[in-house]
Design a protein around this motif. Structure first.
Motif, short mmCIF file in Angstrom:
data_model
loop_
_atom_site.label_atom_id
_atom_site.label_comp_id
_atom_site.label_asym_id
_atom_site.label_seq_id
_atom_site.Cartn_x
_atom_site.Cartn_y
_atom_site.Cartn_z
N ALA A 35 101.40 127.20 8.60
CA ALA A 35 101.55 126.23 9.69
C ALA A 35 100.69 125.00 9.47
CB ALA A 35 101.20 126.90 11.02
N LEU A 36 100.90 124.34 8.36
CA LEU A 36 100.07 123.21 7.95
C LEU A 36 99.97 122.12 9.01
CD1 LEU A 36 101.16 122.89 4.22
CD2 LEU A 36 98.84 123.40 5.04
N LEU A 37 98.76 121.60 9.16
CA LEU A 37 98.48 120.47 10.04
C LEU A 37 98.08 119.26 9.21
CD1 LEU A 37 96.25 122.36 12.64
CD2 LEU A 37 98.70 121.90 12.81
N LEU A 38 98.21 118.08 9.80
CA LEU A 38 97.81 116.87 9.08
C LEU A 38 96.35 116.97 8.63
CD1 LEU A 38 99.44 114.05 11.24
CD2 LEU A 38 100.29 115.05 9.11
N GLY A 39 95.53 117.59 9.47
CA GLY A 39 94.11 117.72 9.17
C GLY A 39 93.78 118.66 8.03
N ASP A 40 94.78 119.37 7.53
CA ASP A 40 94.55 120.25 6.38
C ASP A 40 94.57 119.47 5.06
OD1 ASP A 40 96.58 122.86 7.90
OD2 ASP A 40 94.42 122.48 8.05
N SER A 41 94.92 118.20 5.12
CA SER A 41 94.92 117.37 3.92
C SER A 41 93.49 117.28 3.39
CB SER A 41 95.44 115.97 4.23
OG SER A 41 96.79 116.00 4.61
N ALA A 96 76.24 116.13 3.13
CA ALA A 96 77.40 115.23 3.24
C ALA A 96 77.62 114.40 1.99
CB ALA A 96 77.26 114.33 4.46
N GLY A 97 76.64 114.37 1.09
CA GLY A 97 76.81 113.65 -0.16
C GLY A 97 76.15 112.28 -0.17
N THR A 98 75.73 111.85 -1.36
CA THR A 98 75.17 110.51 -1.57
C THR A 98 75.89 109.87 -2.73
OG1 THR A 98 72.97 111.14 -0.78
CG2 THR A 98 73.12 109.20 -2.21
N GLN A 99 76.48 108.71 -2.48
CA GLN A 99 77.15 107.98 -3.56
C GLN A 99 76.12 107.10 -4.25
OE1 GLN A 99 80.42 105.45 -2.39
NE2 GLN A 99 81.29 105.46 -4.43
N VAL A 100 75.90 107.38 -5.53
CA VAL A 100 74.92 106.62 -6.32
C VAL A 100 75.66 105.70 -7.28
CG1 VAL A 100 73.09 106.77 -8.04
CG2 VAL A 100 73.18 108.42 -6.15
N VAL A 101 75.26 104.43 -7.28
CA VAL A 101 75.81 103.46 -8.22
C VAL A 101 74.66 102.90 -9.04
CG1 VAL A 101 76.99 101.26 -8.49
CG2 VAL A 101 77.73 102.86 -6.71
N VAL A 102 74.77 103.04 -10.35
CA VAL A 102 73.77 102.51 -11.26
C VAL A 102 74.37 101.29 -11.96
CG1 VAL A 102 72.24 102.96 -13.21
CG2 VAL A 102 72.83 104.81 -11.60
N TYR A 123 86.56 126.46 -1.05
CA TYR A 123 85.97 125.42 -0.23
C TYR A 123 87.01 124.35 0.06
CZ TYR A 123 81.35 127.29 -1.50
OH TYR A 123 80.24 128.09 -1.67
N GLN A 124 86.88 123.72 1.21
CA GLN A 124 87.72 122.58 1.57
C GLN A 124 86.84 121.34 1.58
OE1 GLN A 124 88.61 121.54 5.75
NE2 GLN A 124 90.77 121.89 5.27
N GLN A 125 87.28 120.30 0.88
CA GLN A 125 86.52 119.05 0.86
C GLN A 125 87.39 117.91 1.38
OE1 GLN A 125 85.09 117.61 -2.98
NE2 GLN A 125 83.39 116.54 -1.98
N ALA A 126 87.11 117.48 2.59
CA ALA A 126 87.80 116.32 3.14
C ALA A 126 87.27 115.06 2.47
CB ALA A 126 87.61 116.25 4.65
N LEU A 127 88.04 114.01 2.51
CA LEU A 127 87.67 112.77 1.84
C LEU A 127 86.33 112.24 2.36
CD1 LEU A 127 88.98 111.01 -0.32
CD2 LEU A 127 89.86 109.54 1.50
N GLY A 128 85.41 112.00 1.43
CA GLY A 128 84.12 111.44 1.81
C GLY A 128 83.13 112.42 2.42
N GLN A 129 83.44 113.71 2.34
CA GLN A 129 82.56 114.72 2.92
C GLN A 129 82.17 115.77 1.88
OE1 GLN A 129 84.06 116.38 6.56
NE2 GLN A 129 84.90 114.43 7.26
N GLY A 130 81.20 116.58 2.24
CA GLY A 130 80.81 117.68 1.38
C GLY A 130 81.76 118.85 1.53
N PRO A 131 81.84 119.71 0.53
CA PRO A 131 82.71 120.89 0.61
C PRO A 131 82.29 121.80 1.77
CG PRO A 131 82.02 120.50 -1.66
CD PRO A 131 81.19 119.60 -0.79
#
Lengths: 115, 113
Positions: A80-86, B105-111, A35-43
């Protein structure tokens, strides 16, 4: 009993390079998913391997490829890595016993940064 | 197209409160609904999972409620503790997809103490 292990922990690459990430499944497990999980997102599901074959694939380009070895460990290759692969790349293992209600256990992930 | 929609994006509760996270899905073929907890810098850890043939499942302080007709399911964290502060993900999969998980998308929970 070791859980799912992944290596390396962190990796920094530049655009256009190629990278290989590795995963060892939990003892007794024979199926590996990536799985790929970008920052702040779900896998997001990349693909799954069982019996050394790719069984399912998500919406990822052919630059993403993988392999499963006879000992059930797996590699994820990105060309061929792209910036978006981070992202954080997660490996999950499970045991296929004729049922798909099989729990998936995740490793700690490999943090890939593309500059 | 996101197949599992999760809300809220974040929430803050006091210690002892009951954070509730909701998920909705469209694909009626989904037949396995797990919840994962993720701490910063770590991989997701399976908390609890449910199948559509039951409407509720409890494991410790975590409870899943499932409404098949509404295509919704939720996670309740009873008597929440500061150590429960994490990001929670709902997911879904179906028998024909070899366990391919579709995540919210996820839920950030702070207790707070």
């Amino acid at each position: 009993d070791a859980g799912v292990t992944q290596s390396p922990t962190h990796l920094i690459k530049t655009r256009g390079q190629q990278v290989t990430l590795r995963c060892s499944p939990k003892s007794g497990h024979d199926t590996v998913s990536w799985y790929q999980q970008a920052l702040g997102q779900g896998p997001q599901f990349i693909f799954q391997y069982y019996e050394e074959e790719e069984r399912q694939r998500g919406n990822f380009p052919d630059r993403f490829s993988g392999h499963q070895f006879p000992n059930y460990s797996s590699e994820l290759n990105v060309n061929a890595l792209l910036l978006g692969d981070s992202a954080l790349y997660l490996c999950a293992s499970s045991s296929y016993r004729g049922s798909h209600y099989n729990e998936q256990f995740f490793g700690p992930g490999t943090r890939l940064t593309v500059l | 197209q996101q197949q599992v929609k999760q809300s809220p994006q974040s929430l803050i509760v006091q210690k002892g409160g009951i954070p509730i996270i909701n998920c909705a899905y469209e694909n009626t073929a989904f037949d396995y609904f797990p919840w994962y907890q993720q701490f910063p810098g770590k991989g997701p850890a399976l908390l609890i999972a449910i199948r559509p043939d039951v409407s509720e499942k409890k494991e410790g302080r975590f409870t899943i409620s499932f409404n098949k007709s509404a295509k919704q399911f939720s996670l309740h964290i009873m008597d929440s503790q500061p150590g429960d502060s994490a990001t929670y993900f709902c997911a879904a999969s179906n028998t024909d997809s070899w366990g391919k998980l579709q995540f919210g998308a996820g839920t950030q929970v702070v207790v707070t103490p």
